[in-house]
Write an enzyme that holds these catalytic residues in place. Sequence first.
Site, PDB file in Angstrom:
ATOM      1  CB  VAL A 108      -1.026   0.021   1.100  1.00 50.16           C
ATOM      2  CG1 VAL A 108      -1.699   1.116   1.232  1.00 50.16           C
ATOM      3  CG2 VAL A 108      -1.908  -1.182   1.092  1.00 50.16           C
TER       4      VAL A 108
ATOM      5  N   GLY B 291     -10.426  -1.503   0.726  1.00 49.99           N
ATOM      6  CA  GLY B 291      -9.857  -0.981  -0.049  1.00 49.99           C
ATOM      7  C   GLY B 291      -9.920   0.193  -0.976  1.00 49.99           C
TER       8      GLY B 291
ATOM      9  CD  GLU C 192      -4.372  -9.532   5.744  1.00 48.70           C
ATOM     10  OE1 GLU C 192      -3.360  -9.265   6.374  1.00 48.70           O
ATOM     11  OE2 GLU C 192      -5.075  -8.996   4.905  1.00 48.70           O
TER      12      GLU C 192
ATOM     13  CG  ASP D 119      -9.548  -8.943   6.720  1.00 49.35           C
ATOM     14  OD1 ASP D 119      -8.688  -7.674   6.678  1.00 49.35           O
ATOM     15  OD2 ASP D 119     -10.336  -8.697   5.700  1.00 49.35           O
TER      16      ASP D 119
ATOM     17  CE  LYS E 222     -10.888  -5.327   5.230  1.00 49.25           C
ATOM     18  NZ  LYS E 222     -10.588  -6.458   4.249  1.00 49.25           N
TER      19      LYS E 222
END
Length: 434
Positions: free
Chosen positions: A18, A138, A194, A205, A209
Amino acid sequence: MTTGRNAVRVGLLGCGIVGGATARVLTEQAATLSERAGVRIDLAKVAVRDLSKPRTVQLPDEVWTADAWSVVKDPTIDVIVETIGGVEPARDLIIEAARSGKHIVTANKELLSTLGEKVMGAAEQAGVDLLFEGSVAGGIPIIRPMKESLAGDRVTRVMGIVNGTTNFILTRMSETGETFEAALGEAERLGYPELDPSADIEGHDAAAKLAILASLAFNARVVASDVEREGISKVTPEDVAAAHELGYEIKLLAVAEESEGQVSARVNPAMLPRLHPLAAVRDVFNAVFVVGAEAGELMFLGRGAGGGPTASAVVGDIVEIARNVATGGRATGCTCYRDKAQMRPPHEANVRYYVVLSVLDQPGVLAAVAGVFAAHEISIASVRQEGIGEEATLALITHVGTEGRHDETFAELETLDSVRSIDSRLRVVGTAEA
Ligand code: HSE
């Protein structure tokens, strides 16, 4: 109004997938971004752990440093962009950056879904902006729409496919009929999971979120540990085939809803009607489906991970901050004005189930099974029996009832002599009822 500034200086922490893509966009698109912001955006410093590691982006030598602390303390830096991930040292670096008067951009879902109150409190106290569009799904713009575009509405439900790896696995299982293990192997070959695949597979995950999305939706803080969680490793090809026969797809769904002042939040594999827009979300794509009291149903779809998509979100936040620096404006701060969400106890959540039982094929068995459902006030919506001979399979779908009553029903069914086993139980979501 402008503040007469001619440049905004960015300090980037981390230059992995990223961070590297963020640095690339900031340098490749420097002129356009500066025009959009109304002020020049300079990538002034990039802190990495290992200076000898080859990088995908070419920057002048003086930009690189191995000392992240010197960047957050540098009085010439205006914005800190944290792309390190994980809770430590990101938390301390962000808090120090805020105290040093720097605005912050982060894509760190682990940090925000556990210690969001702390880091946002530090930003609020210091009077700096903290933006986090890249932290959920994302490249999908979802944080700003939830915070700003829907500020005039009352969100009642947020439902999403927010983990690309598990969506890839479930798509493979649905389209090729392969096992969970085979589909996971394919995902690993393509480098999707991951480092610790259980973060994806077991729903951690997605839970992080969902905690962020629910906090925004209901203006009340929800943390990752508030989210009920179940992963996808027990989903079998038989479940997928049965779902298809009934007109459903199985998806790892993150669902948060509010009713009567209580919030419920859960991540689990669920059967979703094929006609539901989320059922068509394939491969590594993510989507967030929001229900507003006024707007009705909205869906946001896109790539939920990867350098380019996440950098799109991160750089968008940098441009917003640069505009604010140039004009003396401020971004919308923390919107959790109701503080901690009151969570509905999990056993009181209203759910529907699909359950498969192996039973003896004898007179009275169906009546006995139905009696257990009736005793716990769970209404049966449909039943299918398959198999001839000594044993049969019963596949039932229930009407809405509490999780607690469903649990009690399933526990009692297991005690019946005529029930050999409960082979599968999956929630049913996205119907008119639930
Ligand atoms: N591992 C995540 C996914 C991406 O598969 O969607 C990072 O959040």
